[in-house]
Design a protein around this motif. Structure first.
Motif, PDB file in Angstrom:
ATOM      1  N   GLU A 288       0.836  -1.201   0.000  1.00  0.00           N
ATOM      2  CA  GLU A 288       0.000   0.000   0.000  1.00  0.00           C
ATOM      3  C   GLU A 288       0.874   1.255   0.000  1.00  0.00           C
ATOM      4  OE1 GLU A 288      -3.071   0.406  -0.486  1.00  0.00           O
ATOM      5  OE2 GLU A 288      -4.012  -1.532  -0.124  1.00  0.00           O
ATOM      6  N   LEU A 289       0.232   2.418  -0.053  1.00  0.00           N
ATOM      7  CA  LEU A 289       0.929   3.698  -0.090  1.00  0.00           C
ATOM      8  C   LEU A 289       1.265   4.164   1.316  1.00  0.00           C
ATOM      9  CD1 LEU A 289       1.898   6.002  -1.943  1.00  0.00           C
ATOM     10  CD2 LEU A 289      -0.354   7.068  -1.638  1.00  0.00           C
ATOM     11  N   TRP A 290       2.541   4.493   1.538  1.00  0.00           N
ATOM     12  CA  TRP A 290       3.044   4.980   2.828  1.00  0.00           C
ATOM     13  C   TRP A 290       3.725   6.324   2.616  1.00  0.00           C
ATOM     14  CZ3 TRP A 290       3.506   2.046   7.637  1.00  0.00           C
ATOM     15  CH2 TRP A 290       2.866   0.800   7.583  1.00  0.00           C
ATOM     16  N   ARG A 291       4.015   6.999   3.742  1.00  0.00           N
ATOM     17  CA  ARG A 291       4.796   8.224   3.665  1.00  0.00           C
ATOM     18  C   ARG A 291       5.600   8.422   4.951  1.00  0.00           C
ATOM     19  NH1 ARG A 291       1.179  13.775   4.323  1.00  0.00           N
ATOM     20  NH2 ARG A 291       0.565  13.484   6.507  1.00  0.00           N
ATOM     21  N   THR A 292       6.642   9.251   4.852  1.00  0.00           N
ATOM     22  CA  THR A 292       7.479   9.570   6.012  1.00  0.00           C
ATOM     23  C   THR A 292       8.095  10.939   5.840  1.00  0.00           C
ATOM     24  OG1 THR A 292       9.297   8.804   7.418  1.00  0.00           O
ATOM     25  CG2 THR A 292       9.593   8.563   5.046  1.00  0.00           C
ATOM     26  N   ASP A 293       8.350  11.610   6.951  1.00  0.00           N
ATOM     27  CA  ASP A 293       9.134  12.839   6.935  1.00  0.00           C
ATOM     28  C   ASP A 293      10.498  12.604   7.585  1.00  0.00           C
ATOM     29  OD1 ASP A 293       8.464  12.565   9.587  1.00  0.00           O
ATOM     30  OD2 ASP A 293       7.410  14.484   9.755  1.00  0.00           O
ATOM     31  N   GLY A 294      10.814  11.324   7.813  1.00  0.00           N
ATOM     32  CA  GLY A 294      12.068  10.944   8.455  1.00  0.00           C
ATOM     33  C   GLY A 294      11.898  10.677   9.930  1.00  0.00           C
ATOM     34  N   ALA A 295      10.884  11.303  10.540  1.00  0.00           N
ATOM     35  CA  ALA A 295      10.620  11.104  11.963  1.00  0.00           C
ATOM     36  C   ALA A 295       9.414  10.186  12.172  1.00  0.00           C
ATOM     37  CB  ALA A 295      10.381  12.450  12.646  1.00  0.00           C
ATOM     38  N   THR A 296       8.350  10.430  11.394  1.00  0.00           N
ATOM     39  CA  THR A 296       7.129   9.632  11.507  1.00  0.00           C
ATOM     40  C   THR A 296       6.854   8.939  10.181  1.00  0.00           C
ATOM     41  OG1 THR A 296       6.198  11.228  13.082  1.00  0.00           O
ATOM     42  CG2 THR A 296       4.662   9.703  12.014  1.00  0.00           C
ATOM     43  N   THR A 297       6.597   7.632  10.259  1.00  0.00           N
ATOM     44  CA  THR A 297       6.304   6.831   9.069  1.00  0.00           C
ATOM     45  C   THR A 297       4.939   6.184   9.245  1.00  0.00           C
ATOM     46  OG1 THR A 297       8.657   6.385   8.740  1.00  0.00           O
ATOM     47  CG2 THR A 297       7.107   4.943   7.598  1.00  0.00           C
ATOM     48  N   GLN A 298       4.051   6.366   8.277  1.00  0.00           N
ATOM     49  CA  GLN A 298       2.703   5.833   8.418  1.00  0.00           C
ATOM     50  C   GLN A 298       2.108   5.484   7.065  1.00  0.00           C
ATOM     51  OE1 GLN A 298       0.880   9.208  10.346  1.00  0.00           O
ATOM     52  NE2 GLN A 298       0.240  10.128   8.423  1.00  0.00           N
ATOM     53  N   ARG A 299       1.145   4.561   7.098  1.00  0.00           N
ATOM     54  CA  ARG A 299       0.421   4.214   5.879  1.00  0.00           C
ATOM     55  C   ARG A 299      -0.550   5.332   5.554  1.00  0.00           C
ATOM     56  NH1 ARG A 299      -2.562  -0.807   6.943  1.00  0.00           N
ATOM     57  NH2 ARG A 299      -4.259   0.589   7.540  1.00  0.00           N
ATOM     58  N   VAL A 300      -0.599   5.744   4.296  1.00  0.00           N
ATOM     59  CA  VAL A 300      -1.486   6.828   3.879  1.00  0.00           C
ATOM     60  C   VAL A 300      -2.925   6.341   3.814  1.00  0.00           C
ATOM     61  CG1 VAL A 300      -2.006   8.459   2.023  1.00  0.00           C
ATOM     62  CG2 VAL A 300       0.371   7.938   2.600  1.00  0.00           C
ATOM     63  N   ALA A 301      -3.125   5.168   3.217  1.00  0.00           N
ATOM     64  CA  ALA A 301      -4.477   4.619   3.088  1.00  0.00           C
ATOM     65  C   ALA A 301      -4.388   3.138   2.742  1.00  0.00           C
ATOM     66  CB  ALA A 301      -5.270   5.362   2.027  1.00  0.00           C
ATOM     67  N   ASP A 302      -5.403   2.395   3.176  1.00  0.00           N
ATOM     68  CA  ASP A 302      -5.538   0.984   2.790  1.00  0.00           C
ATOM     69  C   ASP A 302      -6.512   0.963   1.610  1.00  0.00           C
ATOM     70  OD1 ASP A 302      -5.472  -1.715   2.603  1.00  0.00           O
ATOM     71  OD2 ASP A 302      -6.549  -2.120   4.468  1.00  0.00           O
ATOM     72  N   ILE A 303      -5.993   1.251   0.417  1.00  0.00           N
ATOM     73  CA  ILE A 303      -6.816   1.445  -0.773  1.00  0.00           C
ATOM     74  C   ILE A 303      -7.543   0.166  -1.163  1.00  0.00           C
ATOM     75  CG2 ILE A 303      -6.726   1.995  -3.247  1.00  0.00           C
ATOM     76  CD1 ILE A 303      -4.400   3.892  -2.556  1.00  0.00           C
ATOM     77  N   ASN A 304      -6.858  -0.957  -1.076  1.00  0.00           N
ATOM     78  CA  ASN A 304      -7.457  -2.258  -1.389  1.00  0.00           C
ATOM     79  C   ASN A 304      -7.495  -3.062  -0.098  1.00  0.00           C
ATOM     80  OD1 ASN A 304      -8.371  -4.631  -2.492  1.00  0.00           O
ATOM     81  ND2 ASN A 304      -6.676  -4.891  -3.935  1.00  0.00           N
ATOM     82  N   PRO A 305      -8.572  -2.924   0.682  1.00  0.00           N
ATOM     83  CA  PRO A 305      -8.622  -3.546   2.015  1.00  0.00           C
ATOM     84  C   PRO A 305      -8.363  -5.047   1.971  1.00  0.00           C
ATOM     85  CG  PRO A 305     -10.468  -2.051   1.700  1.00  0.00           C
ATOM     86  CD  PRO A 305      -9.805  -2.203   0.362  1.00  0.00           C
ATOM     87  N   GLY A 306      -7.647  -5.508   2.988  1.00  0.00           N
ATOM     88  CA  GLY A 306      -7.283  -6.910   3.056  1.00  0.00           C
ATOM     89  C   GLY A 306      -5.811  -7.076   2.764  1.00  0.00           C
ATOM     90  N   GLY A 307      -5.429  -8.272   2.392  1.00  0.00           N
ATOM     91  CA  GLY A 307      -4.012  -8.554   2.172  1.00  0.00           C
ATOM     92  C   GLY A 307      -3.555  -8.395   0.745  1.00  0.00           C
TER      93      GLY A 307
END
Length: 577
Positions: A288-307
C-alpha cells in the motif's frame, strides 16, 4: 541533413483546458513502421531524441515543434549510431553512440557541433558509458576501459578520467548515481563487502556504510532526495529490505515496517509536500501507499482492504494533491489522488473490475496527462484536473491503441510518441493555446503563468536478463527474462557481422534485424524469449564465421514497463559461432 516540416495530421481538440488538438510533429519514417522515437531530452528550446528514418539507421534528431531535423549522421549507413542516455549538461547534450572505428563511446552535441568526447576503450571496442549524472561541471558515469572492468568515470568535455578503481580487475559496476550536498552517491561492489553505499566528490570514492556486514551486500538504492537526506531501500541482513536514509555522516533505518527478516520492500519513492511517499508491504495489508518525513512513518491509506494491496505507483503532483495509479480491488487499477489526509479515486475510466492502467502521469498546463485504456478505444492519451477526466483524443480510432509513451514537457508543449491508424510510431505533441491579447479598451492584468512540477525519479521494475554469452547461430536467439513486479517486456536487436580482413581492404561491417516482440510478465515469472534472426543475416553471418577472423554478434535491448509507467532497460551481447 534531413529537415522535416510539422505534420498536418491534427485531431479534434478536447474541452477541458486551453490547448490545441494533438498534432503529429513529423512523419520521419513514412509507412506503417514509423521512426519509433524515444530517449526524449530537452536542450535549449529543442527536444532531442533517438529515431530512425529507414531500416535500423538510428541517429540523433531534434525538433522545436515546427522544424524537425537529424542532428548528425554519426555512423553513416544502415546500422546507425544508436544514441542513448541523452543527458543535458552545461549547454550540451551528452550521450552514448557507436561508430565503426571507435565503438560505443561518450559523445556530445550543442546542436551544431557533434563530437566524440573520448575513446575510453581504445579502438573499435566499446566502453559502453551509462548511468549519467551531473555533479558540478562534470558528468559522472560507469564505463569499461578494457583494463579495470566497469568503474566510475567522469568528464567535463575536456578532461575524461576514471574517478576510482573500486574493485580492481572485476569492476564495481556503479549504479544509481545521485547528487547530494557536493557529493555523488552510488551503489557499488568492491569485491569484499558486496553491493553497498558509496560516495565521491570527484577525488576518489569512499564507502558510506557497510549496511549488510559481509560479502552479501545490502543492495542499497535507488536514491531519492528529501531535505538533506537521501532515502533508499536496503537489506541489513536482519530486518530484510526496509527504508533507509543517509546524509553522508549518519546512515540509519527509517522504519522497520514489516518486522522480521522479510522486510517491507520499500519501492517507488517520490517526494510530495515535504514527505517521502512510497509503496511498502507491512505483512498484513499488502503493498500500500506509505509516507514519512524521516521522523514519523505511516500508511497513507488501505486502498485495497485486506491482504491484496493496491500496489500504488506514486506520485505526480498537481495543486495540493499527488496523483497515482492504484488497484482498488473491485474497481481494478484506476487513477487516484491524495493530499496526505484524504485519498480518493479520481475516475473509474474502465468501468467495473477492468483496469484502465493509468501510466506515465505528467503535469502540464494545469492538468495531469496520462495514458489509459477505457475498455472500448484502447490505450490512448487522457487528462484530468481533478474535477473532470477526459480522453484527449482517440489517435488510433476504434478499439486499437495508439500507446502514447515518452510524455515530456518542453515550453508550451507536451510531447509524446504514438501510433495512428495508417502510420507507425512517430512524435506527437499537445500545445498550449495562445492567449488572446487583452482588449485595448479594457486592459486587464497579465495572465499568470504556471510551471509544471517536475516528475520525481521513480524506481523502475528490477529487470533480470540471462543468456549464454556464446550461442550457436540459429534461426532463434534464446534468452530468459524476469521482473520483480508485473511488467510489459519488449525486445529488439541487431545482428552485427564483421567480415574477415583482406589484404589492402577494410573489414566490412553489416547489421541485420533481430526481431523481438512483447510479452506480459507476472511478478517473478521467468519468461523464455526467442528472438528471430533474419534469413539474410544468418546467411551472411555463416559466411563470415566460416572464415578466419569473421565475427557475428547479437546485441539485444530489452525494456520492462510496470503499471505505473516506470521503465527499466537492459542490454545484452551474445557472440555467435
Amino acid at each position: 541533413m534531413a529537415i522535416l516540416a510539422a505534420s498536418v495530421l491534427v485531431l479534434a481538440a478536447p474541452s477541458q483546458a486551453a490547448t490545441l488538438p494533438p498534432q503529429r510533429v513529423a512523419d520521419i519514417y513514412p509507412g506503417t513502421t514509423g521512426s519509433e522515437p524515444d530517449e526524449l531530452a530537452a536542450l535549449g528550446g529543442s527536444l532531442y531524441f533517438r529515431a530512425r528514418d529507414g531500416g535500423f539507421d538510428w541517429e540523433l534528431w531534434r525538433t522545436n515543434g515546427t522544424a524537425t531535423e537529424q542532428v548528425a549522421d554519426i555512423s553513416p549507413g544502415p546500422s546507425g549510431s544508436d544514441p542513448t542516455e541523452l543527458t543535458a549538461l552545461d549547454g550540451r547534450l551528452y550521450f552514448q553512440a557507436e561508430e565503426p572505428t571507435g565503438g560505443l563511446e561518450l559523445w556530445r552535441t550543442d546542436g551544431t557541433l557533434t563530437e566524440r568526447v573520448a575513446d575510453i576503450h581504445a579502438g573499435p571496442q566499446d566502453s559502453d558509458p551509462s548511468g549519467f549524472a551531473a555533479l558540478g561541471d562534470f558528468l559522472y558515469f560507469q564505463a569499461l576501459d578494457g583494463v579495470d572492468g566497469f568503474e566510475l568515470w567522469r568528464s567535463n568535455g575536456t578532461t575524461t578520467e576514471q574517478v576510482m578503481n573500486i574493485n580492481p580487475g572485476a569492476g564495481s559496476f556503479p549504479i544509481d548515481l545521485t547528487a547530494l550536498g557536493g557529493f555523488l552517491y552510488l551503489g557499488a561492489n568492491d569485491g569484499v563487502d558486496g553491493f553497498e553505499l558509496w560516495r565521491t566528490n570527484g577525488t576518489g570514492a569512499t564507502q558510506v556504510m557497510d549496511i549488510f556486514a559481509g560479502a552479501s551486500g545490502s543492495g542499497a538504492g535507488p536514491f531519492t532526495r528529501l531535505g538533506g537526506h537521501l532515502y533508499f531501500e536496503a537489506n541489513d541482513g536482519v530486518d530484510g529490505r526496509e527504508l533507509w536514509r543517509t546524509n553522508g555522516t549518519s546512515t540509519e533505518q527509517v522504519a522497520d515496517i514489516d518486522a522480521g527478516p522479510t522486510g517491507a520492500t520499500a519501492i517507488n519513492l517520490d517526494v510530495f509536500d515535504g514527505f517521502l511517499y512510497f509503496d511498502a508491504d507491512d505483512g498484513l495489508t499488502g503493498t500500500e501507499l506509505w509516507r514519512t518525513d524521516g521522523a514519523t512513518t505511516q500508511r497513507v491509506a488501505d486502498i485495497n482492504p485486506g491482504g491484496g494491496g493496491s500496489s500504488a505507483g506514486c506520485c505526480t503532483a498537481l495543486g495540493g494533491h499527488a496523483y497515482f495509479s492504484a488497484d482498488g480491488g473491485a474497481d481494478g487499477r484506476e487513477l487516484w489522488r491524495t493530499n496526505g489526509t484524504t485519498t480518493e479515486r479520481v475516475a473509474d475510466i474502465n468501468p467495473g473490475a477492468g483496469d484502465s492502467d493509468p501510466a506515465l502521469l505528467t503535469a502540464f498546463d494545469g492538468s495531469i496527462y496520462f495514458r489509459a485504456d477505457d475498455g472500448a478505444t484502447g490505450t490512448e492519451l487522457w487528462r484530468t484536473d481533478g474535477a473532470s477526466t477526459e480522453r484527449v483524443a482517440d489517435i488510433r480510432a476504434g478499439a486499437s491503441s495508439s500507446l502514447p509513451s515518452e510524455l515530456t514537457v518542453l515550453g508550451d508543449s507536451l510531447y509524446f510518441t504514438a501510433r495512428d491508424a495508417p502510420g507507425g510510431e512517430e512524435l506527437w505533441r499537445v500545445a498550449r493555446a495562445p492567449v488572446a491579447p487583452a482588449s485595448p479598451a479594457s486592459p486587464g492584468p497579465a495572465a499568470p503563468t504556471r510551471s509544471s512540477p517536475p516528475k520525481a525519479d521513480r524506481r523502475p521494475p528490477e529487470l533480470t536478463v540471462e543468456a549464454k554469452p556464446r550461442q550457436r547461430l540459429r534461426k532463434k536467439l534464446k534468452l530468459t527474462a524476469s521482473c520483480d513486479e508485473p511488467c510489459e517486456l519488449s525486445a529488439q536487436g541487431k545482428l552485427r557481422v564483421l567480415t574477415p580482413r583482406k589484404e589492402g581492404k577494410r573489414r566490412r561491417k553489416r547489421s541485420y534485424a533481430v526481431r523481438g516482440g512483447r510479452a506480459e510478465l507476472a511478478a517473478g515469472e521467468l519468461k523464455r524469449l526467442k528472438l528471430a534472426v533474419t534469413r539474410k543475416g544468418r546467411r551472411n553471418a555463416k559466411r563470415a564465421l566460416r572464415r578466419k577472423g569473421g565475427r557475428a554478434t547479437a546485441r539485444v535491448k530489452l525494456r520492462a514497463s510496470d503499471r505505473a509507467g516506470n521503465m527499466a532497460k537492459e542490454r545484452l551481447k551474445v557472440k555467435l559461432r
